[in-house]
Design a protein around this motif. Structure first.
Motif, PDB file in Angstrom:
ATOM      1  N   THR A  93       0.829  -1.207   0.000  1.00 23.49           N
ATOM      2  CA  THR A  93       0.000   0.000   0.000  1.00 23.49           C
ATOM      3  C   THR A  93       0.864   1.257   0.000  1.00 23.49           C
ATOM      4  O   THR A  93       0.472   2.271  -0.581  1.00 23.49           O
ATOM      5  CB  THR A  93      -0.967   0.023   1.194  1.00 23.49           C
ATOM      6  OG1 THR A  93      -0.249  -0.254   2.387  1.00 23.49           O
ATOM      7  CG2 THR A  93      -2.059  -1.004   1.028  1.00 23.49           C
ATOM      8  N   LEU A 133      -7.233   2.154   0.176  1.00 28.97           N
ATOM      9  CA  LEU A 133      -8.291   1.561   0.996  1.00 28.97           C
ATOM     10  C   LEU A 133      -8.983   0.427   0.245  1.00 28.97           C
ATOM     11  O   LEU A 133      -9.285  -0.621   0.823  1.00 28.97           O
ATOM     12  CB  LEU A 133      -9.301   2.639   1.409  1.00 28.97           C
ATOM     13  CG  LEU A 133      -8.727   3.721   2.333  1.00 28.97           C
ATOM     14  CD1 LEU A 133      -9.810   4.722   2.716  1.00 28.97           C
ATOM     15  CD2 LEU A 133      -8.119   3.110   3.592  1.00 28.97           C
ATOM     16  N   SER A 180      -6.587  -2.649   0.097  1.00 27.67           N
ATOM     17  CA  SER A 180      -6.431  -3.343   1.372  1.00 27.67           C
ATOM     18  C   SER A 180      -7.726  -4.029   1.785  1.00 27.67           C
ATOM     19  O   SER A 180      -7.694  -5.147   2.317  1.00 27.67           O
ATOM     20  CB  SER A 180      -5.903  -2.401   2.455  1.00 27.67           C
ATOM     21  OG  SER A 180      -6.593  -1.193   2.450  1.00 27.67           O
ATOM     22  N   ALA A 181      -8.860  -3.396   1.509  1.00 31.38           N
ATOM     23  CA  ALA A 181     -10.128  -4.054   1.836  1.00 31.38           C
ATOM     24  C   ALA A 181     -10.264  -5.342   1.036  1.00 31.38           C
ATOM     25  O   ALA A 181     -10.716  -6.378   1.556  1.00 31.38           O
ATOM     26  CB  ALA A 181     -11.300  -3.121   1.535  1.00 31.38           C
ATOM     27  N   VAL A 198      -7.627  -3.004   6.241  1.00 32.66           N
ATOM     28  CA  VAL A 198      -7.768  -1.560   6.015  1.00 32.66           C
ATOM     29  C   VAL A 198      -6.857  -0.795   6.973  1.00 32.66           C
ATOM     30  O   VAL A 198      -6.204   0.181   6.592  1.00 32.66           O
ATOM     31  CB  VAL A 198      -9.240  -1.124   6.166  1.00 32.66           C
ATOM     32  CG1 VAL A 198      -9.346   0.390   6.252  1.00 32.66           C
ATOM     33  CG2 VAL A 198     -10.048  -1.634   4.989  1.00 32.66           C
TER      34      VAL A 198
END
Lengths: 337, 316
Positions: free
Chosen positions: A96, A119, A122-123, A238
């Motif tokens: 990320t 976001l 990562s979600a 997240v």
């Protein structure tokens, strides 16, 4: 309902647990006691060494140093409370940080899309972790380790070194402060408060404790256990993504090794357990985790001020983690194995 | 044997695929080279199996391997006469680390995940403290012979692997194995029926430490001295054990299947190399295959056995 009432939630101002003595039996409170003890010991040691311990500089340092680990550890707390764990956070942080810096590419206008992308990715990783664990019935240890390997392969394949560029306005996140409080610490506090609220004030929070306490009983009481576990993994990932953003802003670029160099996978688990959350799930809370992370950061600061060899630091940190958990184990002995 | 069947089938398929890509593999020399390369991981997997089957983890084996190699290099420092005393010392050190892991886990009731994580930090910190950052000294020729040399065409490491494997299978058939299995299946029931649960667990950790010491001796000869020699081995060993169908949380799975899992992992690496999958993407493929293999193994479980709490996710 039985599991719900038996599972221990973070005590709020004593309303659930009565007197002070009773509250001190909670590992989540013990960790803060240990934290104060450590600060006192550190004060004495540094003073004997001729230095000054809690200077403005070192307090800010403690907050800044602990923010990234703290955010990851808060997410990890959710997964562990549900009886799972996440070993993929370290590589996800590297990934990320790279995504953030590459999309921003030094342009102010790209900050929002970059954050959105981080976001989302990562979600998605959390969703994969959760679905592999619940649908494919792979043990969380192996599932998240496998996902970690997958991310590692992609990151190592695409990048040899730091890449991308974070615009100066975004570096405020990593470096600026409001009075004595760094922005990064505020971000950590925000994440922790949201997680605390989720765990102690919402239905999902109670379900997380129920699933971690006894999955079979939770399922029989009508909780969709799979869904709860998947959600905790999404939230955990997240949090790792947010930590990746923070580290990118501090480095000014994305780095393929930033997550593993920090040891965020095992360190975050250690911090959670140090904070009194049971590794088997169902017991503990975010407050303890915050204490655990601060404890590790204060320990680091003391070592830095005493200029202790960094390898000694590792040794002492290992001993402290084991001893702390042994102390908790003694306290809850007899209640449950 | 019945339990080891699925992983043995997977292993045979992988070996056949390797043989198709590289016919040299079918010749004794090629196959022995594969066994030699696989030996350290297989031995580690056998050690890790004992710990996992009684319901615990050992995350310290990777750093223990590194520590042992670095210690050996510094103590031997190229002197052949020191070989045997140092080997004895390494084995004692491995057993001792296992003893500490086991005693802290059972007597102080700390989850083994944390105990061995702490041990990992302690060992890697202590070794670098002692050597001042980078490994020093050198291994003797006599020491390196275990990883490199052989008895005629058969490498020493393959003979050691056979001996260790046979001992592991024998141990699991003996009373100790049944004790360990019962402990992992239901600790409380085992304790109530007179099993000395703590003693069994401590012994399992010591076996894992011993396996790490032997693996370090082989890897030291094979790969030489470096500070990275044991890196990630704990995860590979645990993965191998789980690939073999051993359930994390304990009480199920055979040691033969765990060792077959390690061979499978090694065969997988060999195959990926043969097909020229670049270094980094190898991890990605490995991750996908591990998840797929474990998932394939888990999907049949519910019909065969009654599902137990903790099967689907962490229990430690």
């Amino acid at each position: 309902m039985d599991t719900l009432s038996r599972s221990r939630r973070p005590a709020l101002g004593g309303e659930a647990h009565g007197g002070l003595a009773a509250r001190l039996r909670e590992p989540t409170h013990v960790v803060f006691l240990a934290l104060f003890g450590l600060v006192a010991v550190g004060w004495v040691l540094v003073a004997l060494d001729g230095g000054q311990f809690l200077t403005m500089e070192s307090v800010v340092g403690i907050q800044q140093r602990s923010a990234a680990l703290g955010i990851v550890a808060v997410g990890q707390t959710l997964a562990i409370l549900a009886g799972s764990l996440d070993l993929s956070v370290a590589y996800l942080i590297s990934l990320t940080s790279l995504i953030a810096a590459e999309i921003m590419a030094g342009q102010d206008g790209n900050i929002v899309p970059a954050i959105a992308a981080v976001l989302a990715v990562s979600a998605l990783v959390g969703l994969v972790n959760g679905l592999v664990i619940t649908r494919l019935r792979v043990h969380a240890f192996i599932a998240t380790l496998g996902v970690a390997l997958i991310i590692r392969g992609v990151v190592d394949h695409l990048y040899d070194g730091p890449a991308g560029k974070v615009p100066e306005s975004f570096q405020i996140l990593g470096y600026s402060r409001i009075g004595p409080i760094p922005v990064s610490a505020l971000l950590w506090a925000g994440v922790a408060v949201v997680a605390w609220f989720l765990l102690s004030r919402t239905r999902l929070g109670y379900r997380i404790y129920a699933v971690g306490g006894n999955e079979e009983v939770a399922r029989l009481s009508g909780i969709r256990t799979g869904r709860v576990i998947v959600l905790t993994h999404v939230l955990c990932s997240v949090c790792a993504g947010v930590a990746g953003l923070l580290l990118a802003s501090r480095l000014g670029a994305g780095a393929p090794t930033v997550g593993t160099d920090g040891g965020y996978d095992l360190e975050s688990i250690a911090a959670v357990v140090l904070g009194g959350t049971a590794l088997a799930g169902g017991k503990g809370g975010v407050a303890g985790t915050v204490g655990g992370v601060l404890l590790l950061a204060v320990l680091d600061t003391i070592f830095n001020q005493l200029e202790v060899n960094s390898f000694v630091k590792d040794v002492v940190r290992g001993v402290v983690i084991v001893i702390a958990v042994a102390v908790y184990a003694r306290r809850i002995k007899g209640r449950s194995a | 044997m019945k339990r080891a069947l699925p992983i043995l089938v997977v292993l045979l398929v992988l070996l056949a695929a390797i043989a198709v890509a590289n016919p040299l593999f079918l010749e004794p020399a090629g196959f022995l080279a594969f066994l030699k390369r696989a030996a350290p991981l297989v031995i580690l997997a056998a050690g890790q199996y004992f710990v996992i089957v009684c319901g615990e983890f050992d995350l310290s084996v990777g750093s223990l391997v590194t520590a042992e190699v670095v210690i050996a290099a510094r103590l031997i420092d190229g002197d052949d006469a020191a070989t045997w005393p140092v080997i004895a010392l390494l084995i004692v050190a491995g057993l001792l680390v296992g003893l500490v892991n086991g005693v802290v886990t059972t007597k102080l009731r700390v989850p083994s995940f944390i105990v061995t994580l702490g041990m990992l930090l302690i060992l890697s910190g202590a070794v670098f403290l002692w050597t001042g950052g980078a490994p020093r000294g050198a291994l003797s020729e006599g020491f390196r012979a275990f990883g490199r040399g052989g008895l005629g065409p058969v490498p020493w490491s393959v003979l050691i692997l056979l001996a260790m494997g046979a001992a592991a299978i024998w141990l699991m058939r003996a009373d100790f194995g049944k004790t360990l299995m019962a402990t992992g299946d239901n600790e409380r029931a085992a304790a109530l029926s007179g099993v000395r649960v703590d003693r069994a667990k401590i012994f399992a950790f010591m076996l894992s430490g011993l396996a790490a010491a032997v693996a370090a001796i082989l890897l030291g000869g094979f790969a030489g001295v470096s500070a990275q020699v044991g890196q990630g081995l704990e995860f590979s060993a645990i993965t191998a054990v789980v690939l073999g169908g051993v359930v994390l949380g304990g009480g199920r799975g055979s040691v033969l299947a765990a060792m077959a899992g390690a061979f499978t992992l090694e065969a997988l690496f060999t195959l990926l190399n043969l097909y020229g999958i670049s270094g980094a993407l190898e991890f990605t493929v490995q991750g996908v295959i591990i998840i797929a293999a474990v998932a394939a193994g888990a999907i049949r479980l519910p019909r065969k056995f009654t599902p137990r709490r903790g099967d689907a996710h962490a229990a430690s």
